[in-house]
Every structure is written in C-alpha cells, then in structure tokens.
Design an enzyme around this catalytic site. Structure first.
Site, PDB file in Angstrom:
ATOM      1  N   TYR A 145      46.994  74.580  -2.028  1.00 44.09           N
ATOM      2  CA  TYR A 145      45.685  74.104  -1.541  1.00 44.09           C
ATOM      3  C   TYR A 145      45.830  73.165  -0.344  1.00 44.09           C
ATOM      4  O   TYR A 145      45.191  73.343   0.691  1.00 44.09           O
ATOM      5  CB  TYR A 145      44.900  73.451  -2.682  1.00 44.09           C
ATOM      6  N   HIS A 152      41.616  70.363  -4.478  1.00 42.34           N
ATOM      7  CA  HIS A 152      43.075  70.495  -4.638  1.00 42.34           C
ATOM      8  C   HIS A 152      43.458  70.118  -6.063  1.00 42.34           C
ATOM      9  O   HIS A 152      43.133  69.022  -6.528  1.00 42.34           O
ATOM     10  CB  HIS A 152      43.766  69.585  -3.620  1.00 42.34           C
ATOM     11  N   ASN A 191      37.528  78.436 -12.583  1.00 42.61           N
ATOM     12  CA  ASN A 191      36.779  79.678 -12.413  1.00 42.61           C
ATOM     13  C   ASN A 191      35.799  79.854 -13.570  1.00 42.61           C
ATOM     14  O   ASN A 191      35.831  79.088 -14.536  1.00 42.61           O
ATOM     15  CB  ASN A 191      37.737  80.881 -12.395  1.00 42.61           C
ATOM     16  N   HIS A 235      37.888  82.711  -1.800  1.00 46.41           N
ATOM     17  CA  HIS A 235      36.706  81.907  -2.173  1.00 46.41           C
ATOM     18  C   HIS A 235      35.920  81.481  -0.923  1.00 46.41           C
ATOM     19  O   HIS A 235      35.400  80.366  -0.861  1.00 46.41           O
ATOM     20  CB  HIS A 235      37.106  80.662  -2.968  1.00 46.41           C
TER      21      HIS A 235
END
Ligand code: HEM
Length: 749
Positions: free
Chosen positions: A388, A365, A174, A101
């Site tokens: 994360y 996160h 997403n 990403h």
C-alpha cells in the site's frame, strides 16, 4: 482575497486533548463536543462566496473571459501568465487511479465502542464508550476503472480510517471475508487475470472473460472465494446493506501484554441485501452511479448508515484447534464456532466536501495500526504491509501524502522525516536526527506506558524457505460449507452466475477445468453448471489440478487435500438469515397519471414514510399531476427517466383516468413486469390492478398486494411484504433447472 488558510497557522486551535497527550496520557481523554477531524480539515477549506477571483498567487483577476492577444484578432501572447497558470493547472489535474479498487465512494462518520475492551486490547479508541473516534470510509469495486459501473459483479472494498488519539488505525477490508490467494506474491497474477485483457482492454469491470477463469481454473485455492463472488454478495443492493471483514487474523494485545487472535467484522443494521444479476446489468446502464448515489442521498436525507463492529476472539492456546489454519486468508472462522461479539458502532453522517481532496486522495494502509493491535504471519497480510505504502508513493506523488488533510492524523506528528515533493510542514530548528543533544533529544521516544508502539514479541525459530504450510492445502471444505449454507434460491443464483461467467469464456478447456474444480465443491452444483454450458464434467484432468507449483516442485505435493471432517453448514453465511430492516430507507415507485385517486396515494405514502421508506412518483410526464379531486402532486420522474431497477418496490394507486394514461405508455407495463420478475413487492389499489393484469403480473402471487377501499390495510400488508426484501418463490419455476423461461405470466392471472 480568498479565505484560504495556511494549515500550520492555526496551531492554537488544536483540540485541547493534544495538550494532555503531550503529558503522556493519550487515552480516554474524550473529544468533547468537537470532532477533531472536522476541525483539522477546516484548516484547509476554501469557499469562494463573496470573494474576488484570484490567481494561485493571490492576484485579483480582472478578465477571466479573454486571453491576452496582440490585437483583438491577433495571436495569444506568451506573456499571459494568467492564461498559462490556468491551463497548466488544468493540464495536471489528473493523478493515476488506484491500480485496484479505482472506483470508490467515501463518507465521514464516527465510531464508538459499547464498553471497554481493556480485557483484550489496550487500543485507546476501544476503551471509553463516551469517546467518539472520527472515521473516513471508502467503499469500492476492485477490477473496474475509476469511471466504471457500481454494479459490476465484484468484491467490494470496505476501508475504514479511524483517526484515533494514538494515531491512525486503518482497517482495510472487503465485503467478503476470504480472498482468492494465500500468498501476496500471487496478487499481481490474480489482478492481471481479472483486469481487462491486455491486447484489447476488454471487458471493463467484469470477471466474465477467459484470462480470469483461466487463472482460477489452474488455482484451486481460490475456490472458496469464487463461491462468494458468484453469490449475490458480489452485487449488493447498497453499500449500506453489506457486511465488512478485516479478512486476516490480527492480534489484540492488552495492557499486560497478553495477546489473542482477532478477526474483525462490520454488521450493517439494515441487514444484508442484494439485487439480482439481471437487475445489476440494467442498473449499470440506467444509473452506473447507483451505489455512490445511494450512499450520498442516504446521508443527505439523515438516514445515516450504521454498522456494528464485531470481533471473533481466539485464545493463543487455541491456535491449532481448528480444521483450518488461522493464518490462511482463504478461510473463515464460522460464527457458530466462535461467535461474533458486537463491541461498538460506526455511523456515517457526513458526505465529503470534495471528492478529489477526500475520496480520491485518501490513502489506506494495513500498516497503520495503533498500540493494542498487531499483525499475524498470514502471508497475504504480510505482503499487503509492503504494497500500500509503495503504490501510494507513485499515486500521490512522493512521500508526503500523510500531510494531505484527509490522511493527516489528529494525533500530533513529530519526527525527523524531512523534505520530499510537496512538503507542507515547516520543521523548525537545526536537528533532524536522533540522538541529538542540540534539541535536548527531542522528539523523544515514548515508553510503553506513554502509548509507545511495541511489536508483539512473537517467537520465530525457522528455516528461511519458499514454501506453504500443509495446513493451507484444504481448498474445498469451506467452499462446500459456503455453498451448503445457502438457501435454495441463493444456490440457484450461484449456478446461474457460473453459467453466465463461464458462458462468456471462449476457450472450452478452461470451462472444463472449472467444472472439475466445481465438482470438488459440490457435484450437483457442477452438474447444473455443466448442463447450462452443454458440457459434461471431465472424469479426469489432463494436467494437475493445481498448476501453482514451483519449477522444481513435485506437483503431487502441491495438490489440494480436503480435511477429513465435514464442515457442515454455517447459517450466518446465508443472506436470507440476515434480513434486518428491509423497509427503512427503501425506495418505492408510485406509478401515477393525471386523475389518480388521492386517498389511495396518500394512505400508502404516509404509511411508507412512517416506516422510514421513501415514496417517489413516476409518471407519463414531468411537472405536476392532478388527482380526481383536484389535488396535485409533483412527478419525481417520468417513465423515461426512471426504471423499476432503481426502486425496491412498486405501487399503483387507484384512479381510472390515471391508469388509462399509464397504459398508453409501454414503459408502465414493462415497469411492473420487470419489478415482478425481479421478485419485488408490487401493490395496486382499485383500478391499479388493471395495470398489473395488462402487464401479465399474476395478482395471486406472493408479494403482489392488491386491495380496494381499505387503503390503510393495503398499506400495512404492502409494508409487511417489503420486509422480506424479495419474493423468491416467483423464481421457483426456474430454480430446478435454471433454464426454463419464466412461466407464461398472462396465463396465470
Ligand atoms: C485480504 C485481501 C485484501 C483486501 C481485503 C484488500 C482491500 C483493499 C481495499 C479496500 C482497497 C481500497 C482502498 C481504498 O479505498 O483506497 C485496496 C487497495 C489496494 N490494494 Fe488491497 N486488498 C487485499 C489484498 C491485497 C494484496 C494481497 C495486495 C498486494 C500485495 C493489495 C494491494 C492493493 C493496492 C496496491 C491497492 C491500491 C491502494 C491505493 O492506491 O491507495 N491488496 N485493497
């Protein structure tokens, strides 16, 4: 001196609600007129207007043009602290890009719930419709590097940070509701496979290469996700026109401690829209920042993107009533089975002030949650909870990145965490441990009635084991449901996407294994893809379908098992059933030359503006254009700097001289023909029709709107045609085989 402010000097300016939080009543306090995140960010803002240039130490600089030298032709002196400071800072300007990403765009906004969700959750930001919770959103692609094209065929990240009064809640989702893998242990594998190949770092931001399809062809649990990624969902028209999903099943917990399962959704008010693959590839060359620009400009224009927040709620007692496992992230709960309740709205209304400080340094996160929301045992979710924070330690250089303004909570932070690189907080006092008596036990733990977070007490009684539940083994039923739920045009696009992607694969056995997997999803789909590749579907595979098997495992045990029920179709999965408002904020190119007809231009422009769309002139030259009555308009683009792929529709106003000057440029006929091939609405008034004919655009086709004299009626018809987004019937000659060339356009005019 600069106007830089120390972030910890303005405590007295904190929102008044902080005071009430100290008394324990953190919910429903309301932020009043002040957005607490704007106020919080302001503490770190710097603007140089009217200020002297200084060093990082505040020394005013007298000469920023010459380094200090021994004579005006001599060497630069080591002593030049101003030179060294400037170059040293520059040398260290880059930080590692995200491991996935990396390419992203961000925006600020706010969220408001429609009515209290107290029945389901005690989360403070979901109680009070008058409360505006600030948010920061980052959209992204997964595979490409930071500078890669926005229009890659890829999943789009949709990460939202809610700055709630109870601390930050990050919904890191997403634009696709499922994922490639069921267990986070496989994440490095799928990402290594899709990233550029390690020996030559090719291709950039593309899944169309051997390693990706090699992995997928051996990994059948990815097939549902593969259907989505090969669909038009993976090439959105705009971030503003795509859905978002939390993917995993989460939990809502109410004040009484009752838990329910919940899936999170974002529904864009502008509907769901995509571009076509040929267009995507061209946009990647013409404007690789297409999505970033679109988001930025929409917000600058006041066309604030909006999404409704949706939840699917499942009672705990219903956990096992589905034909799939709620903990399996390769499955959706079809909306027709559990409807999506729209419970609030998010509006993005402010662009970042500084890309690096905000969009690049923001750290989302999954583990940032607030009381009233909790996790489930989805093994992908569980692994993400580790990943994360871990990756951000390296990316942002230590454990203090929660202090970076964009990451900072608006709820007060008090704990015994100390020190580390770049620590900003100046913790006062002697104690940094708990329990303590020297500070009266402060900071003290919060009871549940004071918003103290408590994890849901789920009962777990199990063996420690590396295994996957048999309820995760149906890899094809929902892939088939997704494919069957698409319109014929959408299905055809999936066929073509697979032909493209597998056509780029150089190793024939990988293609063949993929055909065998596709045949499990839908035989006709597999056959059409096979035809395009010049292959036949293999009758039998020379290795087990699933190669993701432990060393001592029995391969038979790990092979896919289709559920006994046919999952039918879910109309909500087709984008053509979710058109929304396909006119608002859309861009229409007006092809105009000198000598245009003023009335035909103005009537259309006015009608489009009234409908919320934008009209932009594209002309043979930049500067101004003069109409036949002497009116002038500014050329927004020349035919060289614009392209039809950057617009949603094309209109050619009347005016013989204008059309003649346009026809002298090949780009003008290419412009309309390409728009036609991409199924866009095309309009022409009077002599403008000649340009369409010269380009070979059939004027009788759907979505080609022509007219004379009654320009008002022409505009109304044009806008109605735009509401469909695209006129897919133009593709019908291709849909049967996908191989035939476009029909001879000129012959049909
Ligand atoms: C449902 C599956 C997943 C979704 C929806 C998802 C979503 C996202 C999103 C939206 C971002 C970008 C955040 C941003 O804009 O800064 C991201 C970044 C990232 N994801 Fe995931 N992801 C998924 C699975 C995973 C898994 C399984 C792992 C690892 C086990 C993982 C590791 C990462 C990492 C390391 C980053 C970079 C974070 C950073 O540097 O700030 N993701 N993911």
């Amino acid at each position: 001196m600069s106007t830089r402010k120390n972030d910890k000097t303005s405590k007295s300016k904190k929102p008044t609600t902080n005071g009430s939080r100290a008394n324990g009543s953190r919910r429903n306090a309301g932020y009043g007129a002040v957005d607490p995140k704007i106020e919080d960010l302001a503490k770190n803002m710097e603007e140089s207007a009217g200020e002297f240039l200084t060093s990082d130490q505040g020394i005013r600089i007298n000469d920023n043009q010459n380094s200090l030298k021994a004579g005006n032709r001599g060497p630069t002196l080591m002593e030049d602290f101003l030179f060294r400071e400037k170059i040293t800072h520059f040398d260290h300007e880059r930080i590692p890009e995200r491991v996935v990403h990396a390419r992203g765009s961000g925006a600020h906004g706010y969220f408001q719930v429609y009515e209290s969700m107290a029945q389901y959750t005690k989360a403070g930001f979901l109680q009070d419709p008058s409360l505006r919770t600030p948010v920061f959103v980052r959209f992204s692609t997964v595979a490409g590097s930071r500078g890669s094209t926005d229009l890659a065929r890829d999943v789009r990240g949709f990460a939202v940070k809610f700055y709630t009064q109870e601390g930050n809640f990050d919904l890191v989702g997403n634009n696709i509701p499922v994922f490639f893998i069921q267990d986070a242990l496989k994440f490095p594998d799928v990402i290594h496979a899709v990233k550029p190949e390690p020996h030559n770092e090719i291709p950039q931001a593309a899944s169309a290469h051997d390693t990706f399809w090699d992995f997928i062809s051996l990994f059948p649990e990815s097939m549902h996700m593969v259907m989505w990624v090969m669909s038009d969902r993976a090439i959105p028209r705009s971030f503003r026109m795509m859905e978002g999903f939390g993917v995993h099943t989460f939990r809502f917990i109410n004040e009484a401690g009752k838990a329910r399962f919940v899936k999170f959704h974002w529904k864009p008010l502008l509907g769901l829209h995509s571009v076509v693959w040929d267009e995507a590839q061209k946009i990647s060359g013409k404007d690789p920042d297409f999505h970033r620009r679109d988001l930025w400009e929409a917000i600058e224009n006041g066309d604030y993107p909006e999404w409704e927040f949706g939840v699917q709620i499942v009672e705990e007692r219903d956990e096992h009533k589905f034909d799939f496992d709620l903990l399996d992230p390769t499955k959706i709960i079809p909306e027709e089975i559990v409807p999506v309740q729209r419970i609030g709205k998010m509006t993005l209304n402010r662009n970042p002030d500084n890309f690096f400080a905000e969009t690049e340094q923001v750290a989302f996160h999954l583990g940032n949650i607030v009381p009233g929301i909790d996790f489930t045992n989805d093994p992908l979710l569980q692994g993400r909870l580790f990943s994360y924070l871990d990756t951000q330690l390296t990316r942002l250089g230590g454990p203090n990145f929660h202090e970076i303004p964009i990451n900072r909570s608006v709820a007060p932070v008090h704990n015994n965490n100390r020190d580390g690189f770049m620590r900003q907080t100046i913790n006062r006092g002697r104690t940094s441990y708990d329990p303590n008596s020297l500070r009266g036990g402060c900071p003290f733990q919060a009871g549940m009635d004071m918003s103290g977070f408590t994890s849901y007490a789920e009962r777990i009684d199990a063996q420690k084991i590396r295994e996957r539940s048999p309820s995760f083994f149906d890899h094809f039923s929902q892939a088939t449901m997704f494919f069957n739920s698409q319109s014929e045009v959408e299905q055809n696009h999936i066929v073509k996407a697979l032909r493209f992607e597998l056509g780029k694969v150089e190793t024939p056995p990988i293609r063949e294994r993929m055909l065998a997997l596709l045949a499990q999803v839908d035989k006709t789909l597999a056959k059409k893809v096979a035809d395009g590749l010049g292959l036949t579907i293999p009758a039998k595979l020379d290795m087990p379908m699933n190669m993701s098997v432990p060393a001592d495992g029995d391969p038979k045990k790990f092979q896919p098992k289709r559920a006994k029920v046919d999952m039918g179709v879910s109309p909500a999965l087709s984008m053509v059933n979710n058109l929304g408002d396909a006119v608002k904020t859309r861009k229409v190119a007006f092809l105009v030359g000198d000598g245009f007809d003023e009335l035909s231009l103005m009537e259309m422009k006015q009608a489009l503006l009234t409908a919320g769309a934008q009209a932009m002139t594209v002309a043979p030259h930049l500067g101004v254009l003069t109409g036949q009555e002497g009116e002038v308009v500014k050329a927004d683009f020349s035919l060289l700097t614009a392209s039809s792929v950057l617009f949603d529709a094309v209109y050619v106003p009347d005016g013989q001289a204008s059309i003649q000057s346009l026809m002298q440029e090949n780009e003008s006929t290419n412009f309309v023909l390409e728009a036609y091939r991409h199924c866009k609405t095309i309009g022409a008034a009077g002599a403008g029709v000649e340009l369409l004919r010269a380009a070979g655009v059939p004027v009788s086709e759907a979505g080609v709107i022509v007219g004379d004299e009654d320009f008002e009626a022409l505009a109304a018809e044009f806008i109605e045609a735009m509401r469909l987004h695209r006129h897919w019937s133009r593709e019908s000659s291709e849909t049967q085989t996908g191989e035939q060339p476009l029909k001879n356009l000129a012959a049909t005019t």
